[in-house]
Design an enzyme around this catalytic site. Structure first.
Site, mmCIF file in Angstrom:
data_model
loop_
_atom_site.group_PDB
_atom_site.id
_atom_site.type_symbol
_atom_site.label_atom_id
_atom_site.label_comp_id
_atom_site.label_asym_id
_atom_site.label_seq_id
_atom_site.Cartn_x
_atom_site.Cartn_y
_atom_site.Cartn_z
ATOM 1 N N GLU A 53 -9.253 -29.835 -11.319
ATOM 2 C CA GLU A 53 -9.042 -29.915 -10.691
ATOM 3 C C GLU A 53 -8.702 -29.080 -9.607
ATOM 4 O O GLU A 53 -7.227 -29.272 -10.111
ATOM 5 C CB GLU A 53 -9.297 -30.602 -9.409
ATOM 6 C CG GLU A 53 -10.030 -30.111 -7.802
ATOM 7 C CD GLU A 53 -10.510 -31.345 -6.968
ATOM 8 O OE1 GLU A 53 -10.547 -30.917 -5.600
ATOM 9 O OE2 GLU A 53 -9.612 -32.263 -7.041
ATOM 10 N N LYS A 125 -17.869 -27.530 -4.138
ATOM 11 C CA LYS A 125 -17.808 -28.739 -3.937
ATOM 12 C C LYS A 125 -18.273 -29.409 -2.594
ATOM 13 O O LYS A 125 -18.617 -28.525 -1.724
ATOM 14 C CB LYS A 125 -16.431 -29.300 -3.844
ATOM 15 C CG LYS A 125 -15.400 -30.819 -3.477
ATOM 16 C CD LYS A 125 -14.518 -30.523 -3.582
ATOM 17 C CE LYS A 125 -13.060 -32.554 -3.591
ATOM 18 N NZ LYS A 125 -11.841 -32.330 -3.618
ATOM 19 N N CYS A 161 -14.433 -33.972 -7.877
ATOM 20 C CA CYS A 161 -13.370 -34.559 -7.325
ATOM 21 C C CYS A 161 -13.938 -35.500 -6.370
ATOM 22 O O CYS A 161 -14.899 -36.127 -6.741
ATOM 23 C CB CYS A 161 -12.278 -33.977 -6.729
ATOM 24 S SG CYS A 161 -10.664 -35.188 -6.706
#
Length: 304
Positions: A53, A125, A161
């Site tokens: 990431e 995300k 993540c």
């Protein structure tokens, strides 16, 4: 690396380039280039590469500083760099960049490039944390869709993540016929000895791996998680920084560990049999037995 298995679909030969920040974005991207060249030289059949990431930058979310928004302006140039890298080595490449979508709207975005360098898609995300040393809500706007990205190696369900802690995200990707889940990650430990003891650190790492193994099992789908490594100080000087613990891994379609990295820089290899999902789903028909008529309360914040 495990041997290839015969089946109706060609296997995915994957490499995770587990590395840390190298002092500047340019130096870090050059380091990525060097590692990818090593990986391709060692395994010419390599066809999928996954990066951690926000890999070109330091993990700047340890504190809030509007100066870092300027880095998102490099999104297009860094996409061009990764595009050329994918084309040069003829691999599908999954990266993670800071994106300026418009002034005032910024994303933590996974980007996927085809073997010919074409940008196949962007997955922004969806779940944004806001915790001590992970102040991401200051920087990132949540994404607005869950959408697998079609590539020459299969449909890639790429999440980022914090998304990895949510079974809903994994399920939505699987329901849209993703062949594999991929999670670029930046997770680490506080470096203050008084805040987290060794037992707590071990538990956090086990939980991180365990929840994603659960996604693999519940959705009968392979899972790839890449993580950063190394110590990164807090530029504000207000904390002692973070130690990213690596431990990148690959699970097969029913939670079998195919590869596991350590705590240092490493190129992690695995071979993924895409036919395994079909074989497992025929014997463990989780999707057939879903009670979708009973799940409506899931869209509520709290079921009172």
């Amino acid at each position: 690396m495990q041997d290839f298995k015969t089946g109706t679909r060609p296997p995915i030969c994957v490499a995770i380039l587990q590395h840390g920040y190298q002092g500047s974005a340019q130096a870090t991207l050059e380091h990525t280039t060097k590692l990818l060249a090593q990986a391709k030289e060692r395994h010419p059949q390599l066809n999928l590469v996954v990066l951690p990431e926000l890999h070109p930058y330091p993990y700047f979310c340890q504190h809030e500083d509007p100066r870092y928004f300027a880095w998102a302006k490099d999104f297009k140039a860094q996409c061009n760099f990764l595009s050329a890298l994918a084309k040069a080595h003829e691999v599908v490449l999954v990266g993670s960049l800071f994106e300026e979508r418009m002034v005032g709207v910024y994303h933590n975005s996974a980007v996927v490039f085809e073997k010919d360098g074409k940008l196949l898609g962007v997955q922004r995300k969806m779940h944004i944390p806001d915790d001590p040393r992970f102040y991401e809500k200051f920087y990132f706007t949540p994404g607005d869709k869950y959408a697998p990205i079609a590539s020459s190696v299969g449909n890639l369900g790429v999440l980022v993540c914090w998304d990895q802690w949510y079974p809903e995200a994994a399920r939505l990707m699987a329901l849209q016929k993703a062949d594999i889940l991929i999670y670029p990650s930046a997770i680490g430990w506080f470096c203050d000895e008084e805040s987290e003891d060794l037992e707590e650190k071990a538990l956090q790492r086990q939980a991180w791996m365990g929840v994603q193994r659960g996604h693999s099992i519940a959705n009968t789908i392979p899972v790839i998680a890449s993580n950063r490594v190394g110590f990164e100080s807090d530029p504000s000087g207000k904390t002692s920084g973070l130690e990213f613990f690596g431990s990148s891994f690959v699970f097969g379609a029913f939670g079998k560990e195919l590869a596991q990295a350590g705590f240092e820089e490493e190129i992690l290899y695995a071979c993924i049999d895409l036919d395994e999902s079909a074989r497992v789903r025929q014997m463990w028909p989780f999707f057939r037995d879903r009670r979708i008529d009973t799940y409506k309360p899931l869209i509520r914040r709290v079921v009172d």
